[in-house]
Design a protein around this motif. Structure first.
Motif, mmCIF file in Angstrom:
data_model
loop_
_atom_site.group_PDB
_atom_site.id
_atom_site.type_symbol
_atom_site.label_atom_id
_atom_site.label_comp_id
_atom_site.label_asym_id
_atom_site.label_seq_id
_atom_site.Cartn_x
_atom_site.Cartn_y
_atom_site.Cartn_z
ATOM 1 N N ASP A 63 0.843 -1.211 0.000
ATOM 2 C CA ASP A 63 0.000 0.000 0.000
ATOM 3 C C ASP A 63 0.871 1.251 0.000
ATOM 4 O O ASP A 63 0.603 2.207 -0.737
ATOM 5 N N ASN A 64 1.901 1.257 0.844
ATOM 6 C CA ASN A 64 2.775 2.424 0.945
ATOM 7 C C ASN A 64 3.503 2.683 -0.374
ATOM 8 O O ASN A 64 3.647 3.828 -0.810
ATOM 9 N N LEU A 65 3.966 1.608 -1.008
ATOM 10 C CA LEU A 65 4.702 1.785 -2.267
ATOM 11 C C LEU A 65 3.790 2.292 -3.383
ATOM 12 O O LEU A 65 4.205 3.090 -4.226
ATOM 13 N N ARG A 66 2.542 1.837 -3.365
ATOM 14 C CA ARG A 66 1.579 2.313 -4.373
ATOM 15 C C ARG A 66 1.367 3.819 -4.195
ATOM 16 O O ARG A 66 1.350 4.572 -5.179
ATOM 17 N N LEU A 67 1.217 4.234 -2.936
ATOM 18 C CA LEU A 67 1.030 5.664 -2.656
ATOM 19 C C LEU A 67 2.266 6.489 -2.997
ATOM 20 O O LEU A 67 2.189 7.521 -3.652
ATOM 21 N N MET A 68 3.414 6.023 -2.521
ATOM 22 C CA MET A 68 4.664 6.767 -2.724
ATOM 23 C C MET A 68 4.994 6.933 -4.197
ATOM 24 O O MET A 68 5.547 7.950 -4.612
ATOM 25 N N SER A 69 4.682 5.907 -4.983
ATOM 26 C CA SER A 69 5.063 5.927 -6.405
ATOM 27 C C SER A 69 3.948 6.473 -7.287
ATOM 28 O O SER A 69 4.065 6.437 -8.509
ATOM 29 N N ASN A 70 2.886 6.941 -6.660
ATOM 30 C CA ASN A 70 1.730 7.419 -7.426
ATOM 31 C C ASN A 70 1.219 6.335 -8.374
ATOM 32 O O ASN A 70 0.865 6.595 -9.522
ATOM 33 N N GLY A 71 1.243 5.094 -7.883
ATOM 34 C CA GLY A 71 0.698 3.980 -8.655
ATOM 35 C C GLY A 71 1.661 3.351 -9.647
ATOM 36 O O GLY A 71 1.306 2.390 -10.328
ATOM 37 N N ARG A 72 2.891 3.853 -9.711
ATOM 38 C CA ARG A 72 3.833 3.296 -10.701
ATOM 39 C C ARG A 72 4.360 1.927 -10.286
ATOM 40 O O ARG A 72 4.762 1.142 -11.133
ATOM 41 N N LEU A 73 4.410 1.678 -8.980
ATOM 42 C CA LEU A 73 4.797 0.344 -8.510
ATOM 43 C C LEU A 73 3.581 -0.251 -7.803
ATOM 44 O O LEU A 73 3.211 0.148 -6.702
ATOM 45 N N ASP A 74 2.931 -1.174 -8.496
ATOM 46 C CA ASP A 74 1.646 -1.709 -8.059
ATOM 47 C C ASP A 74 1.851 -3.180 -7.685
ATOM 48 O O ASP A 74 1.989 -4.033 -8.563
ATOM 49 N N ILE A 75 1.899 -3.453 -6.390
ATOM 50 C CA ILE A 75 2.264 -4.795 -5.911
ATOM 51 C C ILE A 75 1.041 -5.495 -5.332
ATOM 52 O O ILE A 75 0.353 -4.958 -4.475
ATOM 53 N N LYS A 76 0.799 -6.716 -5.809
ATOM 54 C CA LYS A 76 -0.295 -7.533 -5.273
ATOM 55 C C LYS A 76 0.308 -8.599 -4.366
ATOM 56 O O LYS A 76 1.249 -9.290 -4.756
ATOM 57 N N VAL A 77 -0.237 -8.709 -3.166
ATOM 58 C CA VAL A 77 0.320 -9.613 -2.154
ATOM 59 C C VAL A 77 -0.458 -10.934 -2.112
ATOM 60 O O VAL A 77 -1.687 -10.933 -2.144
ATOM 61 N N TYR A 78 0.280 -12.032 -2.039
ATOM 62 C CA TYR A 78 -0.326 -13.360 -1.950
ATOM 63 C C TYR A 78 0.099 -14.038 -0.649
ATOM 64 O O TYR A 78 1.276 -14.019 -0.292
ATOM 65 N N GLY A 79 -0.844 -14.640 0.050
ATOM 66 C CA GLY A 79 -0.525 -15.406 1.258
ATOM 67 C C GLY A 79 0.072 -16.753 0.881
ATOM 68 O O GLY A 79 0.058 -17.163 -0.289
ATOM 69 N N ALA A 80 0.597 -17.452 1.907
ATOM 70 C CA ALA A 80 1.174 -18.780 1.686
ATOM 71 C C ALA A 80 0.133 -19.696 1.052
ATOM 72 O O ALA A 80 -1.016 -19.741 1.499
ATOM 73 N N GLY A 81 0.523 -20.405 -0.001
ATOM 74 C CA GLY A 81 -0.371 -21.366 -0.631
ATOM 75 C C GLY A 81 -1.239 -20.789 -1.732
ATOM 76 O O GLY A 81 -1.898 -21.530 -2.456
ATOM 77 N N GLU A 82 -1.273 -19.463 -1.851
ATOM 78 C CA GLU A 82 -2.116 -18.877 -2.902
ATOM 79 C C GLU A 82 -1.472 -19.018 -4.288
ATOM 80 O O GLU A 82 -2.145 -19.357 -5.253
ATOM 81 N N LEU A 83 -0.179 -18.712 -4.364
ATOM 82 C CA LEU A 83 0.545 -18.927 -5.629
ATOM 83 C C LEU A 83 1.527 -20.087 -5.491
ATOM 84 O O LEU A 83 1.613 -20.958 -6.345
ATOM 85 N N VAL A 84 2.289 -20.051 -4.377
ATOM 86 C CA VAL A 84 3.224 -21.149 -4.072
ATOM 87 C C VAL A 84 3.140 -21.419 -2.576
ATOM 88 O O VAL A 84 2.644 -20.592 -1.807
ATOM 89 N N GLY A 85 3.644 -22.567 -2.166
ATOM 90 C CA GLY A 85 3.661 -22.913 -0.751
ATOM 91 C C GLY A 85 4.622 -22.016 0.020
ATOM 92 O O GLY A 85 5.517 -21.399 -0.567
ATOM 93 N N ALA A 86 4.451 -21.960 1.357
ATOM 94 C CA ALA A 86 5.254 -21.064 2.196
ATOM 95 C C ALA A 86 6.752 -21.264 1.959
ATOM 96 O O ALA A 86 7.510 -20.293 1.842
ATOM 97 N N PHE A 87 7.180 -22.502 1.884
ATOM 98 C CA PHE A 87 8.619 -22.754 1.818
ATOM 99 C C PHE A 87 9.147 -22.786 0.385
ATOM 100 O O PHE A 87 10.295 -23.158 0.145
ATOM 101 N N GLU A 88 8.308 -22.411 -0.565
ATOM 102 C CA GLU A 88 8.752 -22.316 -1.971
ATOM 103 C C GLU A 88 9.029 -20.876 -2.375
ATOM 104 O O GLU A 88 9.365 -20.603 -3.527
ATOM 105 N N VAL A 89 8.884 -19.948 -1.419
ATOM 106 C CA VAL A 89 8.987 -18.520 -1.749
ATOM 107 C C VAL A 89 10.367 -18.161 -2.298
ATOM 108 O O VAL A 89 10.483 -17.468 -3.316
#
Ligand code: CA
Length: 369
Positions: A63-89
């Motif tokens: 959220d902070n990076l989206r604000l600071m960059s005026n939307g130029r750095l738009d990061i979507k966060v995924y919890g463990a298991g949503e894209l990869v398992g916790a220990f595959e990060v």
């Protein structure tokens, strides 16, 4: 040295100036002098989605990076298991499956044994001391050197402060009570428990409750009252022990894929550095503010039995920790430099903290144990 901006103030200024993120179409940002390139990143974490403290930190970072960059750095966060398992990060970010990750360096101990020193060392440095070593004692430079061959850039991104020793279904009265104990405990602390006769296992945070409930494990550590209350661990264990000898102030990490990092213009790189530095501090502030009330809830509402580990058990664990630590660097030259840097900084800061922080805490509460 960089000035650390308080992100709340930055966000307020941006909002006041009426230039918050908007119109983030594929082509550019509305209102900018020229269409700006938008970097859409995925950030994968080792934590359950939005877990208070650990899981909310990367969300706040995004959220902070989206604000600071005026939307130029738009990061979507995924919890463990949503894209990869916790220990595959670690591997997933190294391979570019996601541009960024958030977790703890000791989870990669099987791949890089010395990495554990960048999260926490049993009976080692606390949060304040880790931050001193990393940012003013040469630690960050060594950490970057360690991760460079994997194509990753590390950034310190959170600290829980001193943790709790963990949750047990029986009282721990002597070292004998640790023998054969199957306990979820990662990092060098797990190795120490093993030397003391225990049976350490590593599980992601999201798997701990069920493992304890189904007796797959006998005991677990997680973080401290604020986080442990959120996981509901009081439902599956009765005794809550302190102090967290194994994690006296673990640093959490962000890792950035090297190619993705190099693709960022210098101003966005600077924003990532400042925003991670801010979240590194912010997480400790949050745990400091929330742990006490959470502990009262655990004891008063959930009848948790609070216990201190006996002195002789702590002494035996410290002896085992000294053995484990002496071997952690092995014969790898970089690991030896990391070990030497950590230990030299630790010796110096401990000597000073004995006559400052420790002396003060004793003077403030002479009867406290
Ligand atoms: Ca822990």
């Amino acid at each position: 040295m960089r000035t650390i901006l308080m992100l709340g103030a930055v966000a307020g200024l941006i909002a006041a100036a009426g230039c918050g993120p908007r119109g983030t179409g594929e082509e550019g940002v509305q209102g900018a002098a020229a269409p700006a390139k938008i970097y859409r990143w995925k950030l994968i974490t080792t934590w359950p989605k939005n877990l208070p403290g650990l899981g909310t930190a990367p969300e706040r970072l995004a959220d902070n990076l989206r604000l600071m960059s005026n939307g130029r750095l738009d990061i979507k966060v995924y919890g463990a298991g949503e894209l990869v398992g916790a220990f595959e990060v670690f591997d997933a970010v190294a391979q570019g499956t996601a541009e960024m990750g958030h977790g703890a360096a000791y989870y990669w101990r099987g791949k890089i044994p010395i990495a554990a020193m960048f999260s926490t060392v049993p009976f080692g440095m606390n949060a304040q001391e880790m931050n001193g070593w990393l940012h003013y004692g040469g630690g960050m430079e060594l950490w970057r050197e360690l991760y460079a061959p994997f194509g990753l850039v590390p950034l310190a991104s959170g600290n829980t402060g001193v943790q709790m020793a963990g949750w047990f279904n029986k009282e721990i009265n002597s070292l004998e009570d640790l023998r054969g104990l199957k306990m979820r405990i990662p990092g060098l602390g797990g190795e120490v428990l093993k030397r003391a006769g225990g049976d350490p296992v590593v599980l992601a945070g999201g798997d701990i409750f069920t493992a304890l409930e189904t007796n797959l494990i006998d005991a677990t550590e997680w973080v401290g009252p604020y986080n442990d209350l959120a996981l509901g661990l009081y439902n599956v264990a009765e005794y809550y022990y302190y102090p967290g000898w194994h994690e006296p102030g673990p640093t959490l990490e962000s890792i950035v894929n090297q190619t993705a990092w190099q693709s960022l213009p210098a101003d966005l790189q600077a924003m990532v550095e400042v925003a991670t530095r801010a979240i590194n501090d912010d997480m400790l502030n949050e745990f400091t503010a929330r742990n006490n009330a959470a502990l009262r809830t655990l004891v008063e509402e959930h009848n948790v039995q609070l216990r201190r580990l006996p002195d002789d058990v702590l002494a035996a664990l410290k002896e085992a920790a000294d053995e484990v630590l002496a071997e952690v660097a092995g014969d790898d030259p970089l690991a030896q430099r990391i070990y030497a840097s950590y230990m030299e900084f630790f010796a110096g800061v401990e000597a000073y903290h004995n006559i400052s922080e420790r002396a003060y805490l004793k003077a403030r509460a002479p009867a406290a144990d």
